[in-house]
Write a protein that holds these residues in place. Structure first.
Motif, mmCIF file in Angstrom:
data_model
loop_
_atom_site.group_PDB
_atom_site.id
_atom_site.type_symbol
_atom_site.label_atom_id
_atom_site.label_comp_id
_atom_site.label_asym_id
_atom_site.label_seq_id
_atom_site.Cartn_x
_atom_site.Cartn_y
_atom_site.Cartn_z
ATOM 1 N N UNK A 1 43.961 15.423 -15.154
ATOM 2 C CA UNK A 1 43.975 16.699 -14.440
ATOM 3 C C UNK A 1 42.900 16.600 -13.369
ATOM 4 N N UNK A 2 43.322 16.596 -12.115
ATOM 5 C CA UNK A 2 42.357 16.426 -11.032
ATOM 6 C C UNK A 2 41.610 17.727 -10.749
ATOM 7 N N UNK A 3 40.407 17.562 -10.225
ATOM 8 C CA UNK A 3 39.595 18.713 -9.848
ATOM 9 C C UNK A 3 38.131 18.334 -9.802
ATOM 10 N N UNK A 4 37.334 19.028 -8.971
ATOM 11 C CA UNK A 4 35.893 18.749 -8.895
ATOM 12 C C UNK A 4 35.141 19.333 -10.079
ATOM 13 N N UNK B 1 41.682 2.293 -12.349
ATOM 14 C CA UNK B 1 40.710 2.061 -11.293
ATOM 15 C C UNK B 1 39.613 3.107 -11.309
ATOM 16 N N UNK B 2 39.936 4.297 -11.847
ATOM 17 C CA UNK B 2 38.939 5.369 -11.957
ATOM 18 C C UNK B 2 37.880 5.049 -13.000
ATOM 19 N N UNK C 1 35.688 8.940 -7.773
ATOM 20 C CA UNK C 1 35.862 9.561 -6.457
ATOM 21 C C UNK C 1 35.805 11.073 -6.592
ATOM 22 N N UNK C 2 35.543 11.748 -5.493
ATOM 23 C CA UNK C 2 35.522 13.209 -5.478
ATOM 24 C C UNK C 2 36.855 13.755 -5.973
ATOM 25 N N UNK C 3 36.797 14.741 -6.836
ATOM 26 C CA UNK C 3 38.001 15.365 -7.347
ATOM 27 C C UNK C 3 38.565 14.726 -8.602
ATOM 28 N N UNK D 1 36.635 14.763 -14.434
ATOM 29 C CA UNK D 1 36.851 14.593 -15.879
ATOM 30 C C UNK D 1 37.615 13.315 -16.189
ATOM 31 N N UNK D 2 38.588 12.987 -15.364
ATOM 32 C CA UNK D 2 39.380 11.777 -15.618
ATOM 33 C C UNK D 2 38.519 10.525 -15.464
ATOM 34 N N UNK D 3 37.765 10.438 -14.372
ATOM 35 C CA UNK D 3 36.912 9.273 -14.164
ATOM 36 C C UNK D 3 35.863 9.163 -15.260
ATOM 37 N N UNK D 4 35.279 10.291 -15.649
ATOM 38 C CA UNK D 4 34.288 10.260 -16.724
ATOM 39 C C UNK D 4 34.900 9.726 -18.014
ATOM 40 N N UNK D 5 36.117 10.137 -18.311
ATOM 41 C CA UNK D 5 36.772 9.659 -19.529
ATOM 42 C C UNK D 5 37.061 8.169 -19.458
#
Length: 230
Positions: free
Chosen positions: A86-89, A133-134, A139-141, A144-148
């Motif tokens: 789920x994308x978002x800042x 790749x995340x 990247x901005x936005x 939560x996904x990149x952190x996971x």
């Protein structure tokens, strides 16, 4: 040990998604346990494979895993493929989004691995984490996904360090954008067109994972990064 008479025994999470189906097809000569939430979709998938059984499991409920896995014989391979995005800042993503994302992308793989590890040690098996790749660059936005995915990378690295002496091999796979329904959802959240021909095909990614599984015992692939060649 496995042989032609005793084929590899492989569990794949998120099996009804685009990558999951491709992984199941790439491993169709294995005995397969295919995890998902929708029994009807799992049954259809299993019916098209020579030796596959469904595992209905809600990955947001780790307290149910032990009972569901009870009696399962030692695995040869465990492929953590399921994921949610789920994308978002940071400024806009609620704790519910963070909790859901971390539960599916990190807590579920950790708990499944913990429960299945005794058998994987016995078989000197392989654990594959389908990362992103995340998981290498945030990247901005993509908060939560990149952190996971960064956390999933740490989980894999810690597991490898802890289980090296047991013979369990651990690989993280970092694909770029892949032509799946999840990627279509992501492109919609980005306000962009979904052009599947420009992305990695699920079958290509599955072939790379099969290469990892088939790597001879004198070596292991620690990390594998794939990017679109188009």
């Amino acid at each position: 040990m496995t042989s032609e008479i005793d084929p590899p025994f492989t569990l794949i999470t998120g099996a009804t998604g685009g990558i999951g189906k491709a992984l199941a097809e790439a491993c169709r000569d294995h005995r397969l346990i295919l995890q998902g939430r929708d029994r009807a979709r799992l049954d259809i998938l299993c019916d098209g494979l020579p030796d596959a059984c469904p595992l209905v499991l809600d990955l947001t409920r780790p307290e149910t895993f032990a009972a569901a896995l009870e009696g399962l014989r030692p695995l040869t391979n465990l492929i953590h493929n399921a994921g949610t995005v789920e994308l978002g800042p940071v400024a806009e993503q609620s704790h519910e989004v963070w909790t859901q994302t971390l539960a599916v992308n990190v807590v579920a793989p950790a708990e499944l691995t913990r429960l299945l590890l005794p058998g994987l040690r016995q078989s000197r098996g392989c654990v594959v984490f389908i990362n992103s790749g995340a998981g290498l660059s945030a990247s901005a936005g993509w908060s939560s996904y990149a952190a996971s995915k960064f956390a999933l990378r740490a989980l894999a690295d810690a597991l490898r360090a802890e289980e090296g002496a047991s013979g369990v091999r651990v690989t993280s796979v970092y694909p770029g954008r892949t032509a799946t329904a999840m990627q279509e959802k992501v492109r919609g959240q980005e306000g962009a067109d979904f052009e599947p021909g420009k992305y990695i095909q699920p079958s290509t990614l599955a072939g790379a994972v099969r290469f990892v599984l088939d790597t001879p015992r004198d070596a292991q692939i620690l990390d594998l990064t794939l990017r679109s060649g188009v």
